[in-house]
Design an enzyme around this catalytic site. Structure first.
Site, PDB file in Angstrom:
ATOM      1  N   GLY A  55     -24.412   5.553  -1.134  1.00  0.00           N
ATOM      2  CA  GLY A  55     -24.789   6.198   0.118  1.00  0.00           C
ATOM      3  C   GLY A  55     -25.399   5.142   1.005  1.00  0.00           C
ATOM      4  N   CYS A  82     -24.752   1.976  -6.909  1.00  0.00           N
ATOM      5  CA  CYS A  82     -25.278   1.467  -5.641  1.00  0.00           C
ATOM      6  C   CYS A  82     -26.511   2.273  -5.211  1.00  0.00           C
ATOM      7  CB  CYS A  82     -24.168   1.478  -4.597  1.00  0.00           C
ATOM      8  SG  CYS A  82     -24.585   0.522  -3.160  1.00  0.00           S
ATOM      9  N   TYR A  83     -26.440   3.047  -4.133  1.00  0.00           N
ATOM     10  CA  TYR A  83     -27.603   3.855  -3.740  1.00  0.00           C
ATOM     11  C   TYR A  83     -28.068   4.726  -4.910  1.00  0.00           C
ATOM     12  CZ  TYR A  83     -30.518   7.359  -1.458  1.00  0.00           C
ATOM     13  OH  TYR A  83     -31.557   8.181  -1.124  1.00  0.00           O
ATOM     14  N   HIS A 169     -19.933  -1.580  -6.938  1.00  0.00           N
ATOM     15  CA  HIS A 169     -19.072  -0.392  -6.988  1.00  0.00           C
ATOM     16  C   HIS A 169     -17.959  -0.555  -8.028  1.00  0.00           C
ATOM     17  CE1 HIS A 169     -20.608   1.893  -3.542  1.00  0.00           C
ATOM     18  NE2 HIS A 169     -20.993   0.706  -3.110  1.00  0.00           N
ATOM     19  N   GLU A 171     -15.883   1.626  -8.873  1.00  0.00           N
ATOM     20  CA  GLU A 171     -14.733   2.474  -8.545  1.00  0.00           C
ATOM     21  C   GLU A 171     -13.710   1.797  -7.630  1.00  0.00           C
ATOM     22  OE1 GLU A 171     -17.754   2.711  -7.430  1.00  0.00           O
ATOM     23  OE2 GLU A 171     -17.908   3.556  -5.428  1.00  0.00           O
ATOM     24  N   ASP A 227       2.021  21.358  -0.359  1.00  0.00           N
ATOM     25  CA  ASP A 227       0.887  22.188  -0.757  1.00  0.00           C
ATOM     26  C   ASP A 227       1.252  23.671  -0.857  1.00  0.00           C
ATOM     27  OD1 ASP A 227      -0.372  19.778  -0.617  1.00  0.00           O
ATOM     28  OD2 ASP A 227      -1.401  20.175   1.268  1.00  0.00           O
ATOM     29  N   LYS A 366      -4.193  15.070  -3.589  1.00  0.00           N
ATOM     30  CA  LYS A 366      -2.768  15.224  -3.248  1.00  0.00           C
ATOM     31  C   LYS A 366      -1.833  14.877  -4.417  1.00  0.00           C
ATOM     32  CE  LYS A 366       0.214  16.142   0.062  1.00  0.00           C
ATOM     33  NZ  LYS A 366       0.097  17.265   1.001  1.00  0.00           N
TER      34      LYS A 366
END
Ligand code: XMP
Length: 510
Positions: A55, A82-83, A169, A171, A227, A366
């Site tokens: 964040g 991180c944050y 990070h 990710e 979708d 998706k």
């Protein structure tokens, strides 16, 4: 649902969705929830582990988002990123500072191989940093497990409480072994089994829909896009003939598309209504050249046709929608119900009476929606369909829309798509189509002077359709498509390729 669950507490970081993606890619189900969740609510969800996202705030500011301190007493493993790591340090009695020297981007780091998160990794790695603050005093019980030139505690852990913090990070792809670190946390620390598969999730969704709907009637506006098609397939398995799908064919679909949608659904257990309304739409569009007016007319007419059909069906209990997870997360930190405003058939809920909304895809990304579609037996041409705008070919047929122009465009677009697919580019170019410009120019064909339309070919690569790059399609593929189009389609004597990115261009031409 019968699978393990990891909670991603969202502190507003730009990578929150990416964290959830990575966890699910590792075969572990997770959801992103707001940081305001209380410890009691967290306990009720029963997660095997919690991840605090990054964040942009500063942990020691009184107004910055905090976690309920009781969460630390639940005995559930926590990974702070991180944050999230800074917040954990701050809330558990450590110290966070804003140093004069900030680290940003690719950063060399030295890991402590004894940490379970880094087991088997070489000590020297490159990671991705993206924050100004850092931990400068560890809370009691923690040890530092990595450092960089300017950050003494680039990673920290308290193995007795199973709390882990990473200043960088894991990710993002720039962090060399980020996924391996996340796997260690999930499998070695939290005891994940990797029990999240699309087959089991699909069964769980079917049960859930049955419970929600009971014996009620459900109405779905089927556009033929990915979708709504997946929703139709799922609901058909879950509730069969309690579902009615209305497919409004506005006559502005691509070649064969209307028939393909019908073929995919007419064999299933559901009530499938195809309304061939092409003439109605064309009549309303006659003489209209302004792009916004064209869109408004098509949107308005769509609702009218849908309402007429819905009235014939009578009272329905639920309206089904193809809302997916990115819309949910973006609209309110992952907890609020939203109705997709940019849906192809936007505005329907105001016009049809119903008691509730069924949104079975609202927790799926998706590509998970595509995987679910495949699991449910939908054909590849539907599951892998590229986005197609609600107003259809009307906004790719510049100026006034008329059947003869649409016919030319359909054929040319079909050939272009066929050549892209033959070249194996149909999944790497995210959207590609032909545009029939309203311009004519002079050409020559077999000694004859011609005066015919200019066709534009468009191809873009993009991750979110908000910005896009023009696709670098090999010349030979463009050449082949262009040759075929001028030879096989009448009334086109010139073809151009659009090399505008977005911005400044948009993906569509109108
Ligand atoms: P633009 O042209 O704005 O398009 O760069 C971005 C993406 O949105 C699609 N698009 C639409 N989708 N209804 C839709 O459902 C619409 O009216 C509409 N207009 C554009 C476009 O195809 C691209 O993927």
């Amino acid at each position: 649902m019968e699978h393990q669950f990891v909670l991603v507490l969202n502190f507003g970081g730009q990578y929150n969705q990416l964290i959830a993606r990575r966890v699910r890619d590792l075969g572990v189900y997770c959801e992103v929830r707001p940081h305001t969740l209380t410890a009691r609510e967290v306990a009720a969800l029963g997660p095997i582990g919690i991840i605090f996202t990054g964040g942009h705030n500063t942990a020691y500011h009184p107004d910055s988002p905090k976690a309920d301190p009781e969460i630390y007493k639940l005995g559930i493993p926590i990974l702070g990123i991180c944050y999230g790591a800074q917040l954990m340090a701050h809330q558990l009695g450590g110290n966070v500072i804003t140093p004069s020297q900030r680290e940003y981007g690719n950063t060399a780091i030295t890991l402590e191989p004894a940490s379970v998160l880094f087991e088997g990794l070489a000590p020297d790695q490159t990671v991705w940093m993206s924050h100004t603050d850092c931990v400068d005093k560890l809370p009691q019980g923690f040890v530092g497990t990595a450092h960089t030139q300017h950050t003494p505690y680039a990673a920290m852990e308290d193995t007795s409480r199973k709390f882990y913090g990473l200043q960088f990070h894991p990710e993002v792809e720039h962090t060399q072994n980020g996924l391996a670190m996340m796997r260690r946390f999930l499998f070695d620390v939290c005891g994940a089994k990797g029990d999240w598969t699309m087959e089991t999730y699909s069964q769980a969704l079917i049960t859930q829909v049955r419970e929600q709907v009971g014996s009620g009637k459900v109405l779905l506006a089927l556009s033929g896009g990915v979708d709504s098609s997946v929703v139709a397939a799922l609901l058909s398995q879950a509730i069969g003939n309690q579902l009615t799908c209305i497919f409004v064919d506005h006559g502005l679909m691509r070649k064969d598309e209307g028939d393909e949608v019908e073929a995919a659904f007419s064999g299933r257990e559901l009530n499938f209504v195809r309304v061939n309304a092409g003439e109605r739409f064309l009549a309303r569009l006659k003489g209209v050249t302004d792009p916004e007016s064209k869109r408004k007319i098509i949107g308005g007419e769509f609702i009218r046709v849908f309402e007429e059909e819905a009235k014939k069906i009578g009272n329905v209990d639920f309206l089904a929608q193809g809302t997916i997870y990115p819309d949910v997360i973006e609209s309110g930190a992952g907890d609020s119900a939203v109705i997709k405003s940019h849906h192809n058939v936007g505005g329907l809920p105001d016009h049809v009476d119903f008691k509730g909304i069924v949104e079975p895809l609202r927790l799926l990304f998706k590509d998970e929606v595509r995987a679910l579609g495949t699991t449910l037996g939908l054909p590849g041409y539907l599951v892998w369909r590229q986005p197609f705008p609600g107003p259809g070919l009307a906004i790719r047929c510049l100026g006034e829309v008329a059947e003869d122009k649409l016919a030319i465009l359909r054929e040319a677009d079909f050939i272009y798509r066929e050549e892209i697919a033959k070249a194996g580019l149909d999944r790497s170019i995210h959207q590609y189509f032909a545009v029939l410009t309203n311009m004519r120019s002079v050409g020559v064909m077999g000694d004859q002077r011609t005066y015919d339309y200019t066709l534009a070919l468009r191809g873009v690569t993009t991750s979110d359709f908000m910005t896009a790059d023009w696709a670098k399609i090999p010349y030979e593929v463009l050449e082949k498509a262009a040759n075929r189009i001028v030879n096989e389609v009448r009334s086109i004597n010139r073809i151009v390729y659009d090399i505008t990115s977005k911005p400044p261009g948009t993906i569509e031409w109108e």
